[in-house]
Motif scaffolding. Sequence first.
Motif: not given
Lengths: 182, 227
Positions: B183, B185, B200-203, B227
Amino acid sequence: MIYIVIENQQDSLKVERLYFGYRKLMYKEAYDILRDWHLAEDAISESFIRIINNLHKINESDCPRTRSFLVITCRNVAKDIYKKKSPVNEDEDAITNLSFEDINKVSDTLEILIKKETMEHIAMAIESLEPIYRDVFLLRRVHGLSREEIASIFGITVETVKKRLTRAKLKIVTALEKEKVR
Amino acid sequence: MMNDKQSLDKTTDDILTYAAMLADREIGEKLDEPDEEIVFSKEHEDKMKRLFRKEWRKQSAKIFSKYAQRAACVLLVVIIGSGVAIYSVEAWRIKFLNFVLEIGQPNTDFNFSDNGGSSYSDDDITLEYVPMGFEMTDSYSTRQKVFLTFTSGEKYFQIVISDINSNSSIDTENGTIEKADVNGYEAVYTTNKNINALIWHNNELVFRIAGNIPKEEILKIAENIKK
């Protein structure tokens, strides 16, 4: 299946860490008032029972603030035990009620004096208060306890807490005025 | 707006509080622990132990209650998310009602078993896609991480959602690594000893999906974590 892991080990041990870290200091304070080792032990356990709902307000690390909080609590619990055990009590709170005008006058005088005094002098005036007034004043001002919480820990009424807080202010005014005369 | 008098009162009050803090510190510094040895009675020690146990139980109950409330919220989200379908299928309805009943019991295992469906929600995280035939067989959380394990026969995958400040790792030794996209990221996809993993990360949160399921499925699960 969803298993919920309860991770409260750290929280549950806080009361233990405070107890083992400060019990000797608390014992000394209680013993000085009660002169009985068994009652002094009771004062320690009773102190923890009374403050258990306010543990979040106590800093766990070894610092003057934590020492002060626990000793103030234990001293007043010991006094409460002493009061209940002694058949004749001198009512420390049997003070003349201050009128509304008196209270306003205290506040106004305090305001004038505070503007002229250094912070150290005001702190010294607070430090020199009799423990009966100072303890309530510090728990309210420094440790952030409500009047109701103080009343519950000390075993006194909310009305008495209010009286002592007002009295503490009056005593600070007197101490600062004395300082000014010198 | 405060008038002058109120403002002056507030200043006086602040000065008094600050002076009280100085006094309190001074008093605290003067408090020394007694040098003499103090032996506490067994009766007292036992009393304190009972108090600690009681407090531990109280804390446990409090935390359990917090999780139970969260679980109730999860249930609500799932019900809303699943919409009419839940109430139109008798089997689903019974399962959800059973779940509600179990929340109030201490030491309850929260049961979402055999959903046969394709979504799962926990607090504000929703898994909108779970491969057909998989069911959640294990889930637990620590202060920083949530672990969800799904299995279907010999096949399994685990989703780990953790705080951005916590550590996450994937065994990449002797494996292959390639970049991927979830998406928008940037993600890392690895294959090692028949285990495929995506991280992965979304900050804010770090997500890791690992298991012996195909890459396409892992990516589809990842893209459908909302989320």
